[in-house]
Design a protein around this motif. Structure first.
Motif, PDB file in Angstrom:
ATOM      1  N   PRO A 105      -4.641  -0.098  -2.975  1.00 53.73           N
ATOM      2  CA  PRO A 105      -5.855   0.831  -2.385  1.00 53.73           C
ATOM      3  C   PRO A 105      -5.559   2.427  -2.224  1.00 53.73           C
ATOM      4  CG  PRO A 105      -4.481  -0.115  -0.580  1.00 53.73           C
ATOM      5  CD  PRO A 105      -3.968  -0.834  -1.752  1.00 53.73           C
ATOM      6  N   TRP A 106      -6.545   2.970  -2.522  1.00 55.80           N
ATOM      7  CA  TRP A 106      -6.451   4.526  -2.475  1.00 55.80           C
ATOM      8  C   TRP A 106      -6.207   4.896  -1.017  1.00 55.80           C
ATOM      9  CZ3 TRP A 106     -11.371   6.229  -5.510  1.00 55.80           C
ATOM     10  CH2 TRP A 106     -11.194   5.905  -6.793  1.00 55.80           C
ATOM     11  N   THR A 107      -5.305   5.659  -0.621  1.00 55.02           N
ATOM     12  CA  THR A 107      -5.044   6.141   0.732  1.00 55.02           C
ATOM     13  C   THR A 107      -4.781   7.685   0.958  1.00 55.02           C
ATOM     14  OG1 THR A 107      -2.648   5.764   0.072  1.00 55.02           O
ATOM     15  CG2 THR A 107      -3.530   4.040   1.185  1.00 55.02           C
ATOM     16  N   PHE A 108      -5.059   7.919   2.388  1.00 56.95           N
ATOM     17  CA  PHE A 108      -5.088   9.308   2.781  1.00 56.95           C
ATOM     18  C   PHE A 108      -3.955   9.669   3.669  1.00 56.95           C
ATOM     19  CE2 PHE A 108      -9.236  10.382   1.329  1.00 56.95           C
ATOM     20  CZ  PHE A 108      -9.848   9.235   1.134  1.00 56.95           C
ATOM     21  N   GLY A 109      -3.528  10.943   3.707  1.00 57.26           N
ATOM     22  CA  GLY A 109      -2.520  11.156   4.771  1.00 57.26           C
ATOM     23  C   GLY A 109      -3.262  11.083   6.224  1.00 57.26           C
ATOM     24  N   GLY A 110      -2.423  11.172   7.121  1.00 53.48           N
ATOM     25  CA  GLY A 110      -3.057  11.239   8.663  1.00 53.48           C
ATOM     26  C   GLY A 110      -3.780  12.353   9.142  1.00 53.48           C
ATOM     27  N   ASP A 117       0.756  -1.074   0.093  1.00 53.09           N
ATOM     28  CA  ASP A 117      -0.021  -0.086  -0.023  1.00 53.09           C
ATOM     29  C   ASP A 117       0.856   1.378   0.057  1.00 53.09           C
ATOM     30  OD1 ASP A 117      -2.594  -1.224   2.123  1.00 53.09           O
ATOM     31  OD2 ASP A 117      -1.655  -1.999   0.422  1.00 53.09           O
ATOM     32  N   VAL A 118       0.589   2.304  -0.808  1.00 55.52           N
ATOM     33  CA  VAL A 118       1.154   3.651  -0.577  1.00 55.52           C
ATOM     34  C   VAL A 118       1.116   4.307   0.872  1.00 55.52           C
ATOM     35  CG1 VAL A 118       1.206   5.811  -1.628  1.00 55.52           C
ATOM     36  CG2 VAL A 118       0.922   3.815  -3.155  1.00 55.52           C
ATOM     37  N   VAL A 119       2.105   4.685   1.493  1.00 58.87           N
ATOM     38  CA  VAL A 119       1.837   5.431   2.684  1.00 58.87           C
ATOM     39  C   VAL A 119       1.972   6.769   2.506  1.00 58.87           C
ATOM     40  CG1 VAL A 119       2.686   5.662   4.906  1.00 58.87           C
ATOM     41  CG2 VAL A 119       2.530   3.329   3.732  1.00 58.87           C
ATOM     42  N   MET A 120       1.192   7.346   2.762  1.00 53.43           N
ATOM     43  CA  MET A 120       0.981   9.027   2.640  1.00 53.43           C
ATOM     44  C   MET A 120       1.372   9.706   3.952  1.00 53.43           C
ATOM     45  SD  MET A 120       0.177   9.199  -0.512  1.00 53.43           S
ATOM     46  CE  MET A 120      -0.360  11.042  -0.501  1.00 53.43           C
ATOM     47  N   THR A 121       2.513  10.207   4.131  1.00 47.71           N
ATOM     48  CA  THR A 121       3.092  10.797   5.504  1.00 47.71           C
ATOM     49  C   THR A 121       2.944  12.417   5.196  1.00 47.71           C
ATOM     50  OG1 THR A 121       4.787   9.025   5.549  1.00 47.71           O
ATOM     51  CG2 THR A 121       4.861  11.014   6.903  1.00 47.71           C
ATOM     52  N   ASP A 176     -10.667  28.815   7.259  1.00 45.62           N
ATOM     53  CA  ASP A 176      -9.694  27.976   6.687  1.00 45.62           C
ATOM     54  C   ASP A 176      -9.587  26.832   7.843  1.00 45.62           C
ATOM     55  OD1 ASP A 176      -7.790  30.380   5.093  1.00 45.62           O
ATOM     56  OD2 ASP A 176      -9.687  29.477   4.448  1.00 45.62           O
ATOM     57  N   LEU A 177      -9.948  27.018   9.060  1.00 45.98           N
ATOM     58  CA  LEU A 177      -9.646  26.027  10.002  1.00 45.98           C
ATOM     59  C   LEU A 177     -10.470  24.717   9.885  1.00 45.98           C
ATOM     60  CD1 LEU A 177      -9.889  28.590  13.024  1.00 45.98           C
ATOM     61  CD2 LEU A 177      -8.037  28.032  11.714  1.00 45.98           C
ATOM     62  N   GLY A 178      -9.537  23.700  10.136  1.00 37.64           N
ATOM     63  CA  GLY A 178     -10.055  22.269  10.090  1.00 37.64           C
ATOM     64  C   GLY A 178      -8.942  21.339   9.853  1.00 37.64           C
ATOM     65  N   VAL A 179      -9.308  20.161   9.455  1.00 39.31           N
ATOM     66  CA  VAL A 179      -8.430  19.138   9.332  1.00 39.31           C
ATOM     67  C   VAL A 179      -8.177  19.157   7.583  1.00 39.31           C
ATOM     68  CG1 VAL A 179      -7.534  16.734   9.555  1.00 39.31           C
ATOM     69  CG2 VAL A 179      -9.139  17.883  11.265  1.00 39.31           C
ATOM     70  N   TYR A 180      -7.012  19.170   7.369  1.00 41.50           N
ATOM     71  CA  TYR A 180      -6.684  18.882   5.703  1.00 41.50           C
ATOM     72  C   TYR A 180      -6.148  17.589   5.823  1.00 41.50           C
ATOM     73  CZ  TYR A 180      -7.240  23.930   5.429  1.00 41.50           C
ATOM     74  OH  TYR A 180      -7.713  25.221   5.347  1.00 41.50           O
ATOM     75  N   TYR A 181      -6.331  16.998   4.639  1.00 42.17           N
ATOM     76  CA  TYR A 181      -6.030  15.695   4.018  1.00 42.17           C
ATOM     77  C   TYR A 181      -5.461  15.633   2.844  1.00 42.17           C
ATOM     78  CZ  TYR A 181      -8.705  13.701   8.143  1.00 42.17           C
ATOM     79  OH  TYR A 181      -9.330  13.424   9.402  1.00 42.17           O
ATOM     80  N   CYS A 182      -4.299  14.929   2.571  1.00 41.06           N
ATOM     81  CA  CYS A 182      -3.752  14.680   1.138  1.00 41.06           C
ATOM     82  C   CYS A 182      -4.579  13.437   1.166  1.00 41.06           C
ATOM     83  CB  CYS A 182      -2.271  14.573   1.124  1.00 41.06           C
ATOM     84  SG  CYS A 182      -1.278  13.663   2.047  1.00 41.06           S
ATOM     85  N   ALA A 183      -4.514  13.113  -0.557  1.00 41.83           N
ATOM     86  CA  ALA A 183      -5.065  11.681  -0.689  1.00 41.83           C
ATOM     87  C   ALA A 183      -4.799  11.243  -2.134  1.00 41.83           C
ATOM     88  CB  ALA A 183      -6.511  11.721  -0.911  1.00 41.83           C
ATOM     89  N   GLN A 184      -4.016   9.993  -2.378  1.00 43.74           N
ATOM     90  CA  GLN A 184      -3.783   9.498  -3.633  1.00 43.74           C
ATOM     91  C   GLN A 184      -4.701   8.587  -4.114  1.00 43.74           C
ATOM     92  OE1 GLN A 184      -2.497   6.669  -4.846  1.00 43.74           O
ATOM     93  NE2 GLN A 184      -2.911   5.131  -2.968  1.00 43.74           N
ATOM     94  N   THR A 185      -5.157   8.751  -5.540  1.00 46.59           N
ATOM     95  CA  THR A 185      -5.953   7.787  -6.218  1.00 46.59           C
ATOM     96  C   THR A 185      -5.174   6.885  -7.497  1.00 46.59           C
ATOM     97  OG1 THR A 185      -7.265   9.632  -7.328  1.00 46.59           O
ATOM     98  CG2 THR A 185      -7.995   8.631  -5.270  1.00 46.59           C
ATOM     99  N   THR A 186      -3.772   7.395  -7.427  1.00 46.94           N
ATOM    100  CA  THR A 186      -3.022   6.418  -8.442  1.00 46.94           C
ATOM    101  C   THR A 186      -3.092   5.154  -8.335  1.00 46.94           C
ATOM    102  OG1 THR A 186      -1.529   8.504  -8.501  1.00 46.94           O
ATOM    103  CG2 THR A 186      -0.767   6.453  -9.315  1.00 46.94           C
ATOM    104  N   HIS A 187      -2.970   4.634  -7.045  1.00 44.76           N
ATOM    105  CA  HIS A 187      -2.813   3.374  -6.871  1.00 44.76           C
ATOM    106  C   HIS A 187      -3.777   2.764  -5.924  1.00 44.76           C
ATOM    107  CE1 HIS A 187       1.595   3.517  -8.483  1.00 44.76           C
ATOM    108  NE2 HIS A 187       1.685   4.487  -7.543  1.00 44.76           N
TER     109      HIS A 187
END
Lengths: 115, 112
Positions: B100-105, B1-5, B87-98
């Motif tokens: 399982p699709w994965t999100f940053g923490g 799995d692709v790990v998003m840090t 702008d306040l809140g939680v920001y996530y990066c996410a990848q849909t290239t591979h």
């Protein structure tokens, strides 16, 4: 305006089944792949499953493979997630989202797996 | 799995300050079509996630140009200039290239 409206969540006992629905409007549903993403309480986002625009291809995360089935009815513009053999770790808010770029999200439906 | 840090896990900012969030993937996110499927989402308190940027640097309609996304291959950055209260809140990066699709923490942006 694009709208995704999930339904079907609630409290369910471990080992039982539940089916979620996501009604789509505001775009040509049959042109887009769709996905389910979940979020356990106080946790981050976790992809669950994806289905292609015509339903011919499906993809699942390992932890739900063989237990969950994603499907769609393009005539009804509705996405489904059939969840069997539910476990406590499946407790989460389930969101439907459009395409492989997460363009739009529904409001989510909470699934609580507990005895 | 692709790990998003994703770093940092939290940011305490003053209104008007500029901030950057880093997202590093364990594999290249360039797909076979040459595109990079790295996206940024914001989840405001009690709300559903909302996409801000898709494919590294493309701003969604209605997203102010105070937001910008840069990066390539395995290293990506979201920059917010002149932070506003909305702008306040939680920001996530996410990848849909591979799959399982994965999100940053997630990165929680809070007011100082």
């Amino acid at each position: 305006e694009v709208q995704l409206v999930e339904s079907g969540g609630g409290l369910v006992q471990p080992g039982r089944s539940m089916k979620l629905s996501c009604a789509a409007s505001g775009f040509t549903f049959s042109n887009y792949g769709m996905a389910w993403v979940r979020q356990a309480p106080t946790k981050g986002l976790e992809w669950v499953a994806t289905i292609s625009y015509d339903g011919s291809s499906t993809y699942y995360r390992d932890s739900v493979k063989g237990r969950f089935t994603i499907s769609r009815d393009n005539a009804k513009s509705t996405l489904y997630l059939q969840m069997n053999s539910l476990r406590s770790e499946d407790t989460a808010t389930y969101y439907c989202t459009r395409d492989a770029r997460f363009a739009y999200w529904g409001q989510g439906t909470l699934v609580t797996v507990s005895s | 799995d692709v790990v998003m840090t994703q770093t940092p896990p939290s940011l305490s900012v003053a209104i008007g300050q500029s901030v950057s969030i880093s997202c590093k993937s364990s594999q290249s996110l360039v797909y076979s079509d040459g595109k990079t499927y790295l996206h940024w989402l914001l989840q405001s308190s009690g709300r559903s996630p909302k996409r801000l940027i898709y494919q590294v640097s493309n701003l969604d309609s209605g997203v102010p140009d105070r937001f910008s996304g840069t990066g390539s291959q395995k290293d990506f950055t979201l920059k917010i200039s002149r932070v506003e209260a909305k702008d306040l809140g939680v920001y996530y990066c996410a990848q849909t290239t591979h799959f399982p699709w994965t999100f940053g923490g997630g990165t929680k942006l809070e007011l100082k």
